[in-house]
Write a protein that holds these residues in place. Structure first.
Motif, PDB file in Angstrom:
ATOM      1  N   GLY A 100      -0.617  17.162  -0.150  1.00  0.00           N
ATOM      2  CA  GLY A 100       0.772  15.790  -0.181  1.00  0.00           C
ATOM      3  C   GLY A 100       0.550  15.078   0.412  1.00  0.00           C
ATOM      4  O   GLY A 100       0.119  14.244   1.481  1.00  0.00           O
ATOM      5  N   PHE A 101       1.761  13.850  -0.430  1.00  0.00           N
ATOM      6  CA  PHE A 101       2.100  12.659   0.113  1.00  0.00           C
ATOM      7  C   PHE A 101       3.787  12.224  -0.289  1.00  0.00           C
ATOM      8  O   PHE A 101       4.350  13.179  -1.240  1.00  0.00           O
ATOM      9  N   ILE A 102       4.172  11.924   1.049  1.00  0.00           N
ATOM     10  CA  ILE A 102       6.040  12.091   1.063  1.00  0.00           C
ATOM     11  C   ILE A 102       5.398  10.693   0.898  1.00  0.00           C
ATOM     12  O   ILE A 102       5.066   9.354   2.279  1.00  0.00           O
ATOM     13  N   TYR A 103       6.237   9.894   0.826  1.00  0.00           N
ATOM     14  CA  TYR A 103       6.434   8.561   0.203  1.00  0.00           C
ATOM     15  C   TYR A 103       8.318   8.095   0.416  1.00  0.00           C
ATOM     16  O   TYR A 103       9.214   9.019  -0.503  1.00  0.00           O
ATOM     17  N   VAL A 104       9.006   6.847   1.122  1.00  0.00           N
ATOM     18  CA  VAL A 104       9.875   6.374   1.078  1.00  0.00           C
ATOM     19  C   VAL A 104      10.700   5.992   0.646  1.00  0.00           C
ATOM     20  O   VAL A 104      11.772   5.377   0.140  1.00  0.00           O
ATOM     21  N   GLY A 105       9.970   5.518  -0.641  1.00  0.00           N
ATOM     22  CA  GLY A 105      10.470   4.748  -1.355  1.00  0.00           C
ATOM     23  C   GLY A 105       9.983   4.877  -2.688  1.00  0.00           C
ATOM     24  O   GLY A 105       9.164   5.850  -2.825  1.00  0.00           O
ATOM     25  N   PRO A 106       9.883   4.630  -4.054  1.00  0.00           N
ATOM     26  CA  PRO A 106       9.615   5.213  -5.349  1.00  0.00           C
ATOM     27  C   PRO A 106       8.083   4.270  -5.614  1.00  0.00           C
ATOM     28  O   PRO A 106       7.485   3.435  -5.063  1.00  0.00           O
TER      29      PRO A 106
ATOM     30  N   THR B 226       4.755   1.868  -1.017  1.00  0.00           N
ATOM     31  CA  THR B 226       4.572   3.427  -1.139  1.00  0.00           C
ATOM     32  C   THR B 226       3.043   2.663  -2.800  1.00  0.00           C
ATOM     33  O   THR B 226       2.523   3.525  -3.208  1.00  0.00           O
ATOM     34  N   TYR B 227       3.688   1.444  -3.838  1.00  0.00           N
ATOM     35  CA  TYR B 227       3.100   1.843  -4.535  1.00  0.00           C
ATOM     36  C   TYR B 227       0.813   1.844  -3.981  1.00  0.00           C
ATOM     37  O   TYR B 227       0.716   1.883  -4.815  1.00  0.00           O
TER      38      TYR B 227
ATOM     39  N   SER C  61      10.533   8.644  -2.830  1.00  0.00           N
ATOM     40  CA  SER C  61      12.275   7.652  -1.996  1.00  0.00           C
ATOM     41  C   SER C  61      12.556   9.080  -1.417  1.00  0.00           C
ATOM     42  O   SER C  61      13.968   9.673  -1.894  1.00  0.00           O
ATOM     43  N   VAL C  62      12.316   9.299  -0.245  1.00  0.00           N
ATOM     44  CA  VAL C  62      12.343  10.584   0.921  1.00  0.00           C
ATOM     45  C   VAL C  62      13.329  10.112   1.417  1.00  0.00           C
ATOM     46  O   VAL C  62      12.138   8.502   2.208  1.00  0.00           O
ATOM     47  N   PRO C  63      14.496   9.548   2.632  1.00  0.00           N
ATOM     48  CA  PRO C  63      15.297   8.904   3.223  1.00  0.00           C
ATOM     49  C   PRO C  63      14.313   9.699   4.418  1.00  0.00           C
ATOM     50  O   PRO C  63      13.888  11.260   4.633  1.00  0.00           O
ATOM     51  N   GLU C  64      14.730   8.828   5.220  1.00  0.00           N
ATOM     52  CA  GLU C  64      13.422   9.370   6.810  1.00  0.00           C
ATOM     53  C   GLU C  64      14.299  10.129   7.285  1.00  0.00           C
ATOM     54  O   GLU C  64      15.998   9.786   7.733  1.00  0.00           O
ATOM     55  N   GLY C  65      14.462  11.358   8.092  1.00  0.00           N
ATOM     56  CA  GLY C  65      15.568  12.409   7.969  1.00  0.00           C
ATOM     57  C   GLY C  65      15.013  13.660   7.774  1.00  0.00           C
ATOM     58  O   GLY C  65      14.015  13.868   7.655  1.00  0.00           O
TER      59      GLY C  65
END
Length: 360
Positions: free
Chosen positions: A29-35, A42-43, A67-71
């Motif tokens: 699994g990968f979780i990204y802060v941006g698109p 993120t790219y 695009s997952v917000p930090e928190g």
């Protein structure tokens, strides 16, 4: 009846084999802060994910959420990934650190890899790149290219990684141009094209004719292109579509070898919690093409600096260097340590010559 039993046994064996094969597939699994299309940070992480798929083929399955917000949202996303059977989760932004630790505590059999953080656990590794090496090269070029002697810097958040980058770029710009001045705008975002474009515009209005960024979109490149006569550097990814000018070079984050190696360790059963901090020499930090918009002699000196960093002959933080308040940080010839008091990992101060305060 015999035929029916045989068919049933064969069917059951088929189910068992299929289940075994499914169990053998490693889920990442990968979780990204941006698109994934941000053209920057993120790219490049997603390019690493795609490299894992290409390298391992059907032996792995990858999933990602962008695009997952930090928190709290990050904790929710990672929890769902773990519940869905992820064997390994890469959380790819500094603000995912505490959520990663929290989720890892609930899923001790899942391996976690957190980018740019410092908190480890038995099932949590940390990894980052020595981006400051690339920013030193950028500063070296920027200090010689500026005609206004004003270099703008779009900063994201006041964490050590970003402060290191500002200091590294400033020191090398100052080394080749004693008259250089840095103007810093804190955007308080990793990815927000509107905010980034606004920050670039403010810096240009303040006289900056070279702009560096620690934010992830190409908006500053577009703003510089619209303004004309403003040089920029790609951040995290090459951003070559804006070359040969305003984008004159870039820092490229190359995560693929690391992601492949850590996935292999999970498959082999050899994964252990580690701390990785690699730079230009191992290839985790790349320097994008220096375009012909950079004068030949400046390009040659920048390439020489890259090779000097690669070989270990040069460390971007080599004394004498004072802190902003004039106190000695590094004596003549002394190089910065990674950890400990005043080490690079915890850098929270500007070096002498930078105007303004580090936000708290």
């Amino acid at each position: 009846m015999m035929k029916s039993l045989l068919t049933g046994a064969t069917f059951a064996l088929g189910l068992t084999t299929a289940a075994f094969a499914q169990d053998e597939t490693t889920k990442i699994g990968f979780i990204y802060v941006g698109p994934v299309g941000d053209g920057g940070w993120t790219y490049e992480h997603n390019q690493g994910r795609l490299a894992v798929e290409e390298h391992f083929g059907d032996a792995v399955e990858t999933v990602f959420v962008e695009s997952v917000p930090e928190g709290p949202d990050a904790e929710r996303v990672m929890t769902q990934m773990a519940l869905d059977g992820a064997d390994l989760i890469f959380s790819t932004s500094f603000g995912f650190m505490d959520p990663t630790i929290n989720v890892a505590g609930k899923f001790p059999d899942v391996k976690f890899e957190h980018a740019t953080g410092y908190k480890q656990a038995d099932n949590v590794s940390v990894y980052s790149a020595r981006f400051y090496e690339g920013r030193a090269v950028q500063g070296h070029i920027a200090g010689q290219m500026t005609e206004s002697n004003v270099i703008g810097y779009i900063a994201s958040f006041p964490i050590p990684e970003v402060i290191r980058g500002i200091n590294a770029a400033y020191l090398q710009a100052k080394a080749v141009n004693p008259d250089v001045e840095f103007k810093i705008v804190w955007a308080y975002t990793w990815f927000d094209p509107a905010k980034e474009a606004e920050a670039a515009t403010v810096l240009i209005e303040q006289g900056a004719d070279v702009i560096l960024q620690h934010t992830d979109s190409t908006a500053p490149q577009a703003a510089a292109q619209a303004a004309g006569n403003v040089a920029t550097f790609g951040q995290a990814s090459d951003m070559a579509e804006f070359g040969p000018y305003p984008r004159v070079s870039s820092i490229i984050d190359n995560w693929s070898p690391y992601y492949i190696a850590r996935t292999q360790a999970v498959i082999d059963g050899t994964w252990e919690s580690t701390s990785t901090w690699d730079g230009i020499a191992p290839g985790m930090v790349g320097i994008g093409d220096i375009t012909d918009a950079v004068p030949a002699e400046i390009k040659a000196s920048a390439e020489a600096m890259i090779e000097s960093i690669r070989s270990g002959d040069m460390h971007p933080f080599t004394g004498p260097i004072n802190k902003q308040d004039g106190s000695v940080w590094l004596a003549d010839g002394e190089t910065a340590s990674d950890y400990g008091d005043d080490g690079l990992a915890g850098m929270n101060f500007y070096v002498e010559g930078i105007v303004g305060d580090v936000p708290q």
